[in-house]
Write a protein that holds these residues in place. Structure first.
Motif, PDB file in Angstrom:
ATOM      1  N   UNK A  35      -3.105   1.080 -14.099  1.00  0.00           N
ATOM      2  CA  UNK A  35      -3.138   2.515 -13.783  1.00  0.00           C
ATOM      3  C   UNK A  35      -3.078   2.796 -12.294  1.00  0.00           C
ATOM      4  N   UNK A  36      -2.417   1.902 -11.555  1.00  0.00           N
ATOM      5  CA  UNK A  36      -2.282   2.085 -10.101  1.00  0.00           C
ATOM      6  C   UNK A  36      -0.816   2.379  -9.789  1.00  0.00           C
ATOM      7  N   UNK A  37      -0.591   3.448  -9.013  1.00  0.00           N
ATOM      8  CA  UNK A  37       0.791   3.774  -8.640  1.00  0.00           C
ATOM      9  C   UNK A  37       1.160   3.011  -7.383  1.00  0.00           C
ATOM     10  N   UNK A  38       2.195   2.205  -7.477  1.00  0.00           N
ATOM     11  CA  UNK A  38       2.606   1.381  -6.336  1.00  0.00           C
ATOM     12  C   UNK A  38       2.869   2.229  -5.083  1.00  0.00           C
ATOM     13  N   UNK A  39       3.457   3.399  -5.298  1.00  0.00           N
ATOM     14  CA  UNK A  39       3.807   4.264  -4.166  1.00  0.00           C
ATOM     15  C   UNK A  39       2.563   4.755  -3.430  1.00  0.00           C
ATOM     16  N   UNK A  40       1.419   4.709  -4.100  1.00  0.00           N
ATOM     17  CA  UNK A  40       0.200   5.248  -3.484  1.00  0.00           C
ATOM     18  C   UNK A  40      -0.624   4.178  -2.782  1.00  0.00           C
ATOM     19  N   UNK A  41      -0.179   2.920  -2.838  1.00  0.00           N
ATOM     20  CA  UNK A  41      -0.937   1.861  -2.162  1.00  0.00           C
ATOM     21  C   UNK A  41      -0.110   1.264  -1.029  1.00  0.00           C
ATOM     22  N   UNK A  42      -0.812   0.777  -0.026  1.00  0.00           N
ATOM     23  CA  UNK A  42      -0.157   0.072   1.079  1.00  0.00           C
ATOM     24  C   UNK A  42       0.097  -1.362   0.633  1.00  0.00           C
ATOM     25  N   UNK A  43       1.273  -1.880   0.937  1.00  0.00           N
ATOM     26  CA  UNK A  43       1.574  -3.272   0.595  1.00  0.00           C
ATOM     27  C   UNK A  43       1.823  -4.052   1.871  1.00  0.00           C
ATOM     28  N   UNK A  44       1.092  -5.143   2.022  1.00  0.00           N
ATOM     29  CA  UNK A  44       1.193  -5.910   3.258  1.00  0.00           C
ATOM     30  C   UNK A  44       1.066  -7.402   2.944  1.00  0.00           C
ATOM     31  N   UNK A  45       1.191  -8.200   3.970  1.00  0.00           N
ATOM     32  CA  UNK A  45       1.018  -9.645   3.851  1.00  0.00           C
ATOM     33  C   UNK A  45       0.186 -10.158   5.020  1.00  0.00           C
ATOM     34  N   UNK A  46      -0.519 -11.260   4.806  1.00  0.00           N
ATOM     35  CA  UNK A  46      -1.290 -11.870   5.900  1.00  0.00           C
ATOM     36  C   UNK A  46      -0.335 -12.409   6.962  1.00  0.00           C
TER      37      UNK A  46
END
Ligand code: URA
Length: 160
Positions: A35-46
């Protein structure tokens, strides 16, 4: 909320965007189930570059430290971090063994909360996804449960 992976792979280098290859496709499914919208979360990498031959750098701590300023910029305003795999667990909590630590909640630097879960690429490699050997499962339900838990924490659930 932010999802933090390990490092970009070949797809991410081409697309200049995190989790856009096969692991990203599976991540999209897992997020939807949680139930998480990808567009609403920040996506990053170490790590901010694709490691040579996709092998983690020998000087991993140095590589993590070198990329930390950019990561910090990515995480500005973020209070809940979901770490995918061992590298975010190590970089942000100094812990090891994501299979043991997944689902646990850690208070980390800058007032943030961290929850680690299995990396979607690990699920893709597992017999569970290939449906070959039911004794070797890395259940995607476990990842979905961790993602749901992170969402609850981010929404203010009192976990202490
Ligand atoms: N694996 C990662 O850890 N990050 C990506 O962006 C893609 C694959």
């Amino acid at each position: 909320m932010a999802l933090v992976g390990e490092a970009p792979g070949q797809w991410e280098v081409v697309n200049k965007k995190g989790f856009t290859g096969p692991a990203g496709k599976l991540l999209d499914t897992l997020l939807k189930l949680a139930g998480i919208e990808r567009e609403k979360v920040t996506i990053s990498n170490i790590l901010k570059c694709q490691p040579e031959k996709n092998k983690l750098p020998a000087e991993l701590s140095l590589a993590i430290a070198c990329c930390s300023e950019i990561l910090e910029r990515d995480l500005e305003g973020i209070s809940t971090v979901i770490g995918l795999g061992n590298i975010p667990l190590l970089a942000l909590t100094r812990q090891t063994f994501i299979t043991k630590r997944r689902g646990s909640i850690y208070e980390i630097a800058n007032g943030r909360v961290f929850i680690g879960t299995l990396h979607p690429a690990a699920l893709l490699r597992s017999a569970f996804v290939k449906g070959e050997d039911e004794t070797k499962v890395l259940p995607k339900e476990v990842v979905v449960a961790d993602l749901k838990r992170a969402k609850e924490v981010d929404e203010g659930w009192n976990w202490r």
